[in-house]
Motif scaffolding. Structure first.
Motif, mmCIF file in Angstrom:
data_model
loop_
_atom_site.group_PDB
_atom_site.id
_atom_site.type_symbol
_atom_site.label_atom_id
_atom_site.label_comp_id
_atom_site.label_asym_id
_atom_site.label_seq_id
_atom_site.Cartn_x
_atom_site.Cartn_y
_atom_site.Cartn_z
ATOM 1 N N ASP A 351 0.824 -1.213 0.000
ATOM 2 C CA ASP A 351 0.000 0.000 0.000
ATOM 3 C C ASP A 351 0.859 1.263 0.000
ATOM 4 O O ASP A 351 1.976 1.284 0.522
ATOM 5 C CB ASP A 351 -0.890 -0.007 1.249
ATOM 6 C CG ASP A 351 -2.069 0.925 1.082
ATOM 7 O OD1 ASP A 351 -2.212 1.491 -0.014
ATOM 8 O OD2 ASP A 351 -2.844 1.068 2.037
ATOM 9 N N SER A 352 0.324 2.294 -0.631
ATOM 10 C CA SER A 352 0.987 3.586 -0.650
ATOM 11 C C SER A 352 -0.093 4.651 -0.746
ATOM 12 O O SER A 352 -1.215 4.359 -1.150
ATOM 13 C CB SER A 352 1.930 3.675 -1.847
ATOM 14 O OG SER A 352 2.331 5.013 -2.029
ATOM 15 N N THR A 353 0.256 5.881 -0.390
ATOM 16 C CA THR A 353 -0.708 6.955 -0.564
ATOM 17 C C THR A 353 -0.644 7.495 -1.984
ATOM 18 O O THR A 353 -1.481 8.269 -2.380
ATOM 19 C CB THR A 353 -0.444 8.104 0.424
ATOM 20 O OG1 THR A 353 0.921 8.491 0.289
ATOM 21 C CG2 THR A 353 -0.694 7.670 1.839
ATOM 22 N N GLN A 354 0.396 7.099 -2.732
ATOM 23 C CA GLN A 354 0.490 7.531 -4.121
ATOM 24 C C GLN A 354 0.037 6.383 -5.007
ATOM 25 O O GLN A 354 0.660 5.317 -5.015
ATOM 26 C CB GLN A 354 1.927 7.927 -4.446
ATOM 27 C CG GLN A 354 2.306 9.242 -3.789
ATOM 28 C CD GLN A 354 3.742 9.239 -3.373
ATOM 29 O OE1 GLN A 354 4.186 8.380 -2.614
ATOM 30 N NE2 GLN A 354 4.489 10.188 -3.868
ATOM 31 N N PRO A 355 -1.035 6.593 -5.763
ATOM 32 C CA PRO A 355 -1.625 5.484 -6.502
ATOM 33 C C PRO A 355 -0.651 4.772 -7.426
ATOM 34 O O PRO A 355 -0.704 3.550 -7.555
ATOM 35 C CB PRO A 355 -2.746 6.135 -7.314
ATOM 36 C CG PRO A 355 -2.877 7.515 -6.860
ATOM 37 C CD PRO A 355 -1.758 7.851 -5.941
ATOM 38 N N ILE A 357 2.401 4.076 -7.182
ATOM 39 C CA ILE A 357 3.346 3.125 -6.580
ATOM 40 C C ILE A 357 2.670 2.281 -5.512
ATOM 41 O O ILE A 357 3.315 1.710 -4.648
ATOM 42 C CB ILE A 357 4.601 3.837 -6.012
ATOM 43 C CG1 ILE A 357 4.200 4.964 -5.083
ATOM 44 C CG2 ILE A 357 5.498 4.328 -7.103
ATOM 45 C CD1 ILE A 357 5.364 5.541 -4.310
ATOM 46 N N PHE A 519 -3.618 1.455 7.335
ATOM 47 C CA PHE A 519 -2.605 1.707 6.317
ATOM 48 C C PHE A 519 -1.325 1.027 6.767
ATOM 49 O O PHE A 519 -0.714 1.423 7.756
ATOM 50 C CB PHE A 519 -2.393 3.208 6.177
ATOM 51 C CG PHE A 519 -1.278 3.577 5.251
ATOM 52 C CD1 PHE A 519 -1.460 3.506 3.880
ATOM 53 C CD2 PHE A 519 -0.055 3.992 5.736
ATOM 54 C CE1 PHE A 519 -0.441 3.846 3.017
ATOM 55 C CE2 PHE A 519 0.973 4.339 4.875
ATOM 56 C CZ PHE A 519 0.777 4.270 3.515
ATOM 57 N N ALA A 544 -10.159 6.500 -1.146
ATOM 58 C CA ALA A 544 -9.160 7.536 -1.390
ATOM 59 C C ALA A 544 -9.674 8.529 -2.426
ATOM 60 O O ALA A 544 -10.456 8.178 -3.303
ATOM 61 C CB ALA A 544 -7.870 6.896 -1.887
ATOM 62 N N GLU A 546 -7.865 10.252 -4.674
ATOM 63 C CA GLU A 546 -7.138 10.302 -5.940
ATOM 64 C C GLU A 546 -7.833 9.446 -6.988
ATOM 65 O O GLU A 546 -8.179 8.296 -6.733
ATOM 66 C CB GLU A 546 -5.689 9.804 -5.764
ATOM 67 C CG GLU A 546 -4.780 10.776 -5.064
ATOM 68 C CD GLU A 546 -4.900 10.685 -3.555
ATOM 69 O OE1 GLU A 546 -5.691 9.843 -3.091
ATOM 70 O OE2 GLU A 546 -4.228 11.460 -2.850
ATOM 71 N N GLU B 41 4.255 7.283 5.257
ATOM 72 C CA GLU B 41 4.950 6.663 4.134
ATOM 73 C C GLU B 41 6.300 7.334 3.871
ATOM 74 O O GLU B 41 7.318 6.667 3.721
ATOM 75 C CB GLU B 41 4.065 6.767 2.891
ATOM 76 C CG GLU B 41 4.607 5.974 1.719
ATOM 77 C CD GLU B 41 3.690 6.037 0.518
ATOM 78 O OE1 GLU B 41 2.670 6.739 0.574
ATOM 79 O OE2 GLU B 41 4.010 5.380 -0.478
ATOM 80 N N VAL B 54 -1.233 3.011 10.359
ATOM 81 C CA VAL B 54 -2.252 4.031 10.595
ATOM 82 C C VAL B 54 -3.636 3.415 10.419
ATOM 83 O O VAL B 54 -3.920 2.794 9.408
ATOM 84 C CB VAL B 54 -2.106 5.212 9.622
ATOM 85 C CG1 VAL B 54 -3.026 6.345 10.025
ATOM 86 C CG2 VAL B 54 -0.666 5.677 9.554
ATOM 87 N N GLN B 238 -9.984 17.315 -5.719
ATOM 88 C CA GLN B 238 -9.681 16.209 -6.635
ATOM 89 C C GLN B 238 -10.735 16.028 -7.712
ATOM 90 O O GLN B 238 -10.495 15.381 -8.723
ATOM 91 C CB GLN B 238 -9.555 14.898 -5.845
ATOM 92 C CG GLN B 238 -8.341 14.818 -4.955
ATOM 93 C CD GLN B 238 -7.089 14.533 -5.729
ATOM 94 O OE1 GLN B 238 -7.113 14.000 -6.827
ATOM 95 N NE2 GLN B 238 -5.950 14.918 -5.163
#
Lengths: 582, 336
Positions: A351-355, A357, A519, A544, A546, B41, B54, B238
């Motif tokens: 998992d990442s907060t940036q889609p 990656i 997360f 999310a 994004e 992150e 989290v 967004q």
């Protein structure tokens, strides 16, 4: 009595029109029933197909990712790879000066580009030196643009010669044949809309004034004064709106040479000429004011057919990819410096907060550990319980009570098991929060009733003659059960277990309470590490904001479905192994 | 014998895992979640510490877990989309969580929006109160809210039925919306402070509870241009091509307006740290530093790109020094 005599069968009862009508009715009823069946199946199939189509069409988008090729200077002992990416970008696009433009440039690249280099450096496969050709991962929004999520750039060739004169920081473009008529038309419509909006607002003010004036006669004292003041306010606003609308009208009705401003609320218009890209900011029918985004090789005029007008319908304000980025991406595309490559990253990262990656690995492994714990507990305990209840337990009120309770447990909402898990496993036994162990325990509790019920049913389905034969040959009760009954019941038990496990695999509600809805970027290495599971990953990504998580959510669902298919396949193989026919 | 041994092994494994923990555990608000995860992150990438775990439990749920006690089985940090309540602070104290570092990390705007092609709204908080309160004051007395069209609320508003999608009562967004829009609106409509506190959201179908998923609200708005929705600013940011925000008191919900405090419906975001865990669980100090760093909440910071609205300079430096000195809450703060 006479009635019964008349309805008794005779020849006329089976022939004749009444009989035919009855027969037709019966056949029709049968045809209808079949039709209902077919309709039901068709509907179910349609629902399934549309669901699968929906998921896999979006999954397909996540199957690849875009890269930009550039040259980078990498020192042998480099450790700040973000900086390497930024300076490579700065060098590749030297004309993007100023903070805003540089931000736009950096916005094309993902943090993943630096991560890739860091990983390569750690593995010792990173090529160092000056001007090393490299591939850099694109950011999520740039990737979405390349996929046409924000509309495709349309090209209109410029038929007539175009003259270019510098004006201020930009250029004045002149051509003939109403080349910019579309843009002008749009600008006019936009202004007309704006004027109409203002007039609508004005009308609302007028309604307000009328309403308040009607009310005025009933009011006295301070309330009346307040209302009067309010009316004045509305009147002032009304007049103001009228003036504004009229000013817009004069602009709209201007002649074909009046240049109108294009705003970022309208489609974007670009001119590609001399190897550069200009953005139109003001247009008339044949002239336009333009600012350069990608600089031209020369500012000389070009002949007809050597330039083109590019239009992106979606307004700049409504897309995260700005005009500068569009210009650069289009230039890169025409230079062949954008590559689309299979997205293996999705399976090797967590998992990442940036889609761009974000990957599924952590959740997939987490699901495996959790299911392992669930299976190891639910299967043996469930089967043992079923064997005892079916083969050994006496039939009395006590076993009836147990049976009723097991059936009820199967209907308990899953969140309740989560609460139980929190209270018992985590708070009392101190099982680590968010761990597959805690999750597996809770899901095992949830799966147990299903396993027990299925196991009992299939044990009961084993013919008594098998038991009698075994006992008759001198086998003990235990031997009978384990050598004869259980193997024959196994296919049914496995089916039941898989159904229970499949249910458990898709649960998020009970896991919420025990902290698995979280997360977590680390891949769990055992059942006590913090982990999340596939449905939670789907849930988190669906939440999310994004846009690029959309397709990854679909991809995660596809992985979840595949996991399920694999589990079912294993069950079918095992069932085939155990299956006996007699 | 074998099974006993195996059981003992499993038990010791479990026990040791519960005792030592090398990753930070964070719980709390789902509004802070996207910012907190982004920081976690980056923190995991930049430092040698493990990436924190989290959990989005909601502000209330998070503080409850946070206040349950000291020790590795309890979370180290709680995110909250409102300030800690006196009740929760007392609970913390009674469970031995005495030293809490309080950090304000920024703002979040609450936006009322509708589909991009629908008529624009210019609402005052009084309008919001009149449209959404269960009971409204009319000519000096309270009566059940009978408005069903915006035009009845304020003649200058578009003529369309009052239908507004919003979060359920468990949500911090809802709490903040009630406090900042509804109660302020009630004050503007002439109610006194105590009366305004009593104002509730109407339950006759005009306010439609739509779950905590803001994405869902956004797509429902797109499908139904007659409806309005309440959601966080980052979702407007967004989805600017699909929805637009209503002006409140004449102020548009933009990044600048929320940051400057001009946009009236914005709330503070916080996180709370157990001082007792610093030094026991590795990396807490560094995590706090990362959250308040230029990289995260500076002008181009990654948390800011996710939609967080950062603090003004002087307030930021106040909390930065609180973090540096590990200043704990005294208990004399003006908590609710």
């Amino acid at each position: 009595m006479t009635d019964t005599v008349q309805t008794s069968p005779d020849a006329s009862f089976h022939s004749g029109d009444a009989a035919k009508a009855r027969l037709r009715k019966r056949r029709n009823a049968e045809t209808r029933l079949r039709a209902y069946g077919i309709i039901a199946i068709t509907l179910a199939a349609l629902a399934l197909v549309s669901l699968l189509y929906n998921i896999f069409a979006r999954t397909a988008k996540a199957a690849s990712e875009h890269y930009i090729s550039m040259e980078a200077d990498i020192a042998p002992d480099e450790d700040n790879f973000l900086k390497v990416v930024k300076s490579a970008a700065k060098e590749a696009f030297p004309y993007a000066s100023g903070r805003k433009n540089r931000r736009a440039i950096y916005g094309l690249f993902s943090d993943g580009a630096a991560d890739d280099m860091r990983r390569a450096a750690e593995e010792g496969t990173l090529q160092t030196g000056d001007a090393v050709p490299m591939r850099f991962l694109m950011s999520d929004t740039a990737d979405l643009y390349m996929r046409g999520e924000f509309g495709k750039l349309q090209t209109q060739p410029g038929p007539n010669a175009l003259t270019i004169e510098p004006e201020g920081k930009g250029f004045t473009l002149r051509t003939s044949g109403d080349a910019f008529a579309d843009a002008l038309g749009l600008a006019r419509t936009e202004l007309a809309n704006e004027a109409a909006t203002l007039r609508r607002q004005k009308a609302r003010q007028s309604v307000g004034i009328e309403t308040l004036e009607k009310r005025l006669s009933d009011l006295t004292g301070p309330e009346r004064d307040d209302t009067l003041a309010q009316i004045e306010g509305f009147k002032a606003k009304r007049d103001q709106l009228e003036t504004k609308a009229n000013a817009l009208d004069t602009l709209i009705t201007g002649d074909r040479d009046t240049r109108l401003k294009l705003s970022n609320r309208m489609a974007s218009f670009f001119v590609a000429a001399n190897g550069g890209i200009l953005k139109l900011t003001e247009v008339a029918a044949d002239t336009a004011l333009a600012t350069p985004l990608v600089p031209m090789e020369s500012a000389s005029g070009v002949g007809g057919g050597d330039w083109s007008l590019r239009i992106l319908e979606r307004p700049e304000i409504g897309r995260p990819v700005k005009d500068m980025q569009v210009a650069i991406l289009e230039t890169l595309k025409s230079e062949g410096r954008i590559e689309e490559i299979a997205n293996w990253r999705f399976f090797s990262l967590s998992d990442s907060t940036q889609p761009e990656i974000a990957g599924i690995k952590g959740a997939l492994i987490g699901s495996m550990w959790t299911m392992l714990v669930t299976f190891c507990l639910a299967f043996p305990i469930g089967v043992m319980a079923a064997i005892y209840l079916e083969e050994f337990a006496p039939r009395n009120r006590w076993t009836d009570f147990v049976e009723v309770n097991i059936n009820n447990l199967a209907a308990v909402p899953s969140i309740v098991f989560g609460l139980l898990g929190l209270a018992v496993f985590i708070n009392f036994f101190g099982t680590p929060r968010s761990s597959p162990l805690a999750g597996g325990l809770v899901l095992a509790l949830m799966t147990l009733p299903t396993v027990i019920i299925a196991a009992r049913a299939s044990i009961r389905a084993v013919p008594p003659s098998i038991r009698s034969a075994a006992l008759g040959l001198g086998a003990s009760k235990t031997q009978t059960v384990f050598h004869h009954v259980l193997p024959l019941a196994m296919p049914g038990i496995l089916t039941g277990t898989i159904i229970g496990m499949a249910q458990a695999l898709g649960e998020t509600a009970p896991l919420l309470m025990i902290g698995m809805v979280a997360f977590i970027t680390a891949v769990p290495e055992g059942i006590t590490d913090s982990a999340t599971v596939l449905p939670v990953q789907v849930f988190n990504w669906a939440n999310a904001s994004e846009r690029a998580f959309d397709m990854r959510t679909a991809a995660a669902i596809a992985v979840l479905l595949l996991f399920l298919v694999v589990m079912n396949a294993i069950a079918i193989i095992l069932r085939k192994q155990f299956e006996r026919r007699w | 014998m074998k099974t006993t041994l195996a059981l003992a092994a499993v038990a010791s494994l479990v026990a040791s895992a519960a005792m030592a923990r090398d990753e930070i555990r964070i719980v709390g608000s789902s509004t802070v979640f996207p910012f907190s995860t982004a920081v976690a992150e980056q923190f995991g990438k930049k430092t040698d510490f493990e990436t924190p775990v989290v959990e989005a439990t909601g502000s209330g749920g998070g503080l409850k877990l946070f206040c349950a006690g000291i020790g590795a089985e309890h979370p180290d940090i709680a995110n909250s989309s409102r300030r800690i309540k006196q009740k929760e602070f007392d609970l913390c104290k009674s469970n031995g969580v005495k030293d809490i570092i309080e950090v304000k990390l920024g703002f979040d705007g609450i936006v009322i929006g509708n589909a991009i092609d629908s008529p624009a709204f210019d609402l005052s908080r009084k309008d919001i109160y009149k449209a959404l309160a269960a009971d409204v004051a009319q000519y000096g007395r309270m009566a059940p809210n009978a408005f069903d069209n915006w035009i009845q609320v304020n003649p200058a508003l578009p003529s369309q039925p009052i239908e507004i999608l919003g979060p359920p009562p468990t949500s911090g967004t809802r709490d903040a919306f009630e406090e900042l829009a509804l109660q302020k609106g009630a004050r503007a409509a002439g109610l006194d402070k105590a009366e305004a506190k009593e104002v509730e959201v109407r339950s006759d179908g005009a306010y439609i509870e739509s779950g905590e998923n803001d994405n869902l609200i956004v797509s429902k708005l797109e499908a139904d241009p007659q409806k309005l929705g309440i959601f966080g600013f980052s979702f407007l940011d967004q989805n600017a091509d699909r929805i637009k925000g209503a002006m409140i008191e004449g102020v548009e919900p933009t990044f600048e307006n929320i940051a400057s405090g001009e946009y009236p419906v914005s709330r503070d975001l916080w996180f709370y740290v157990k001082k007792g865990h610093i030094g026991v669980i590795p990396g807490i100090e560094e995590y706090m530093d990362e959250f308040l760093s230029e990289d995260a909440i500076g002008e181009d910071g990654y948390a800011v790109e996710k939609g967080l609205i950062p603090l003004e300079e002087d307030e930021l430096s106040k909390f930065q020094s609180a973090v540096a000195n590990q200043t704990v809450m005294t208990g004399s703060e003006d908590l609710h």
